[in-house]
Design an enzyme around this catalytic site. Structure first.
Site, PDB file in Angstrom:
ATOM      1  N   ARG A  98       0.853  -1.188   0.000  1.00 39.51           N
ATOM      2  CA  ARG A  98       0.000   0.000   0.000  1.00 39.51           C
ATOM      3  C   ARG A  98       0.894   1.245   0.000  1.00 39.51           C
ATOM      4  O   ARG A  98       1.672   1.454   0.930  1.00 39.51           O
ATOM      5  CB  ARG A  98      -0.912  -0.013   1.234  1.00 39.51           C
ATOM      6  CG  ARG A  98      -1.733   1.224   1.387  1.00 39.51           C
ATOM      7  CD  ARG A  98      -2.756   1.132   2.520  1.00 39.51           C
ATOM      8  NE  ARG A  98      -3.428   2.401   2.639  1.00 39.51           N
ATOM      9  CZ  ARG A  98      -3.327   3.212   3.690  1.00 39.51           C
ATOM     10  NH1 ARG A  98      -2.633   2.863   4.757  1.00 39.51           N
ATOM     11  NH2 ARG A  98      -3.942   4.380   3.690  1.00 39.51           N
TER      12      ARG A  98
ATOM     13  N   GLU B 178      -7.166   8.350   6.559  1.00 36.63           N
ATOM     14  CA  GLU B 178      -7.381   9.022   7.843  1.00 36.63           C
ATOM     15  C   GLU B 178      -7.841  10.466   7.677  1.00 36.63           C
ATOM     16  O   GLU B 178      -7.135  11.409   8.077  1.00 36.63           O
ATOM     17  CB  GLU B 178      -6.105   8.972   8.691  1.00 36.63           C
ATOM     18  CG  GLU B 178      -5.619   7.562   8.978  1.00 36.63           C
ATOM     19  CD  GLU B 178      -4.388   7.530   9.894  1.00 36.63           C
ATOM     20  OE1 GLU B 178      -3.896   8.609  10.271  1.00 36.63           O
ATOM     21  OE2 GLU B 178      -3.928   6.431  10.216  1.00 36.63           O
TER      22      GLU B 178
HETATM   23  O1  IFM Z   1       2.761   7.724   9.982  1.00 36.58           O
HETATM   24  C1  IFM Z   1       1.387   7.718  10.171  1.00 36.58           C
HETATM   25  C2  IFM Z   1       0.681   7.511   8.850  1.00 36.58           C
HETATM   26  O2  IFM Z   1       1.030   8.457   7.916  1.00 36.58           O
HETATM   27  C3  IFM Z   1      -0.811   7.584   9.051  1.00 36.58           C
HETATM   28  N1  IFM Z   1      -1.239   6.708  10.108  1.00 36.58           N
HETATM   29  C4  IFM Z   1      -0.528   6.765  11.359  1.00 36.58           C
HETATM   30  C5  IFM Z   1       0.958   6.637  11.106  1.00 36.58           C
HETATM   31  C6  IFM Z   1       1.716   6.716  12.450  1.00 36.58           C
HETATM   32  O3  IFM Z   1       1.464   7.929  13.079  1.00 36.58           O
END
Ligand code: IFM
Length: 475
Positions: free
Chosen positions: A89, A178
């Site tokens: 990914r 996210e």
């Molecule tokens: O590094 C991040 C990633 O970019 C998005 N999810 C959480 C990870 C750790 O903080």
């Protein structure tokens, strides 16, 4: 549990079996690893701008070089092949492809992902492409960023441009990674780019990100894509610290602003009524939610990506909220919610390690929503990894972290959750956003002075787990 035909046992000491076809992978994101920030026509992103302001990035660093993956991608794909994962990914960098944020396509940017995808396929690894992992082109932020409705359509343009070039070979798309971070860290607390502290803008950004997701899903379907399409959310179980009504209400509100404000629109076609009522009661306008938007947002998806790192325990601080005047809480309307330590082990991010929270979240998703198949699109931890005297990097805490979360995933499968894959975050130590290079999440250590890659002991262990369970074909 004994493996049956078509299933293979997870290697000792992890008891249990993953379903046949379970997808094993690792994940990365463009800005965190690529570097080459000014090469081949790439334009500036909000993170390039944000990083120029002293104090924004803990170690004063930026993404100009990062892991130099833009030049070392073949070496990094060899690492993936060595790991034996069936899927990778990665995210595409919007300012590499549409540098001005408009419709002018930079073909050299697409050429890079073309090489990457071909390189993956040549190694027998499925590409899973995330279209947005936080690097908005700066010109779009100059026009208002995600707080502006038009940005949702610009994102759909990106989906079309990327699909036109890669759609013949990419069979899995994630629209957003996210969106909570993009909206709430970016526009409410200002800890992330673009660094704005405007709670009302964060709510507008939330909606426009979701709308962009829906428009991108529609654009991919209209382009005739038969690939699976999904969205990735960072989800956290939220527990009240006590049975006190005010603590239970604090947990409800935080859960609303962290989890349900994204899950409900995507999977139910409506915002949670209690969240809307809370926001209205606090004087936030909701007129950015226009008729028809939720139909667009709730277009069926094929996969729900879950990023899981920790869980929260909260209480109501009432009038004694200690942080209220020190910094803005990213959870809009939750300035009076305090986080309570459960004295669990901590990672280097100071996040509590709670593997059972993963099981709880997965079971809840399958129970509360009509979920499509679920994939854990990120799970991992930062630890203080240092090379030993012979150059090896031992990271037993990360091994324990991954194994305990895989056990939790197995338990969720045993409870009927349609879990189809696991992507470890992350392949490489990389730029951990506002923490710069001070937090290492990789299973492969990166010496940022020399760019030397060294697989940590967790990489050897993950390789063993993947080999014992099979990389698995696409869903
Ligand atoms: O590094 C991040 C990633 O970019 C998005 N999810 C959480 C990870 C750790 O903080």
């Amino acid at each position: 549990m004994t493996a049956t035909a078509g299933e293979r046992a997870l290697v000792d000491p992890l008891p249990g079996v993953f379903p046949s076809g379970f997808r094993w992978g690792v994940a990365t994101a463009a800005y965190q690893i690529e570097g080459a920030a000014t090469e081949d026509g790439r334009g500036p992103s909000i993170w390039d701008t944000f990083a120029t302001v002293p104090g924004h990035i803990a170690d004063g660093s930026d993404g100009l070089v990062a892991c130099d993956h833009y030049h070392r991608w073949a070496e990094d794909l060899d690492l993936l092949e060595w790991l034996g994962v069936g899927a990778y990914r990665f995210s595409v960098s919007w300012p590499r492809i549409l540098p001005g944020g408009g419709s002018r396509v930079e073909t050299r940017g697409l050429d890079f992902y073309d090489r990457l995808v071909d390189g993956l396929l040549a190694r027998g690894i499925d590409p899973v492409a995330t279209l947005y992992h936080w690097d908005l082109p700066q010109p779009l932020e100059d026009a208002g960023g995600w707080a502006e409705r038009d940005t949702a359509w610009r994102f759909a343009d990106l989906a079309v441009a990327v699909h036109e070039r890669l759609g013949d070979r990419v069979s899995s798309w994630i629209t957003l990674n996210e969106p909570w971070c993009s909206a709430f860290l970016g526009y409410a607390s200002g800890n992330h780019a673009p660094g704005r502290r405007e709670p009302a803008a964060a709510l507008r950004a939330t909606h426009h990100l979701l709308l962009g997701h829906g428009l991108a899903v529609a654009a991919l379907r209209e382009a005739g894509s038969s690939a699976e399409v999904g969205i990735t959310l960072n989800l956290y179980p939220v527990h009240p610290a006590t049975e006190d009504a005010s603590d239970i209400d604090a947990a409800r509100r935080l859960d609303g602003m962290q989890n349900r404000i994204f899950l409900d629109p995507v999977l139910r076609g409506s915002y949670p009524a209690d969240v809307l009522a809370d926001l209205s009661a606090r004087g936030f306008g909701l007129d950015h939610i226009q008729p028809g938007d939720l139909d667009t947002i709730s277009a069926p998806i094929d996969v729900l990506g879950v990023n899981y790192y920790s869980s929260f325990c909260v209480r109501s601080a009432g009038d004694a909220a200690p942080h209220r005047n020190r910094h803005a809480s990213p959870w809009v309307g939750c300035d009076d919610v305090d986080f309570v330590s459960r004295h669990l082990p901590l990672t280097h991010m100071d996040w509590e390690v709670d593997p059972d929270g993963l099981r709880q979240m997965l079971v809840r998703l399958a129970g509360d929503y009509k979920t499509p198949p679920i994939v854990i699109t990120e799970n991992g931890a930062a630890y203080r990894d240092l090379p030993g005297t012979t150059g090896q990097v031992d990271d037993p805490e990360r091994i324990q972290f991954v194994e305990s979360h895989l056990r939790a995933a197995l338990a969720a499968i045993g409870e009927g959750v349609p879990l189809r894959g696991y992507f470890l975050w992350s392949l490489l130590d990389n730029l951990e956003w506002a923490w710069g290079y001070s937090r290492r999440f990789g299973v492969v250590h990166v010496d940022f002075a020399t760019q030397q890659r060294t697989p940590k002991s967790s990489a050897y262990r993950y390789r063993e787990i993947v080999a014992a369970n099979g990389p698995g074909p696409a869903l």
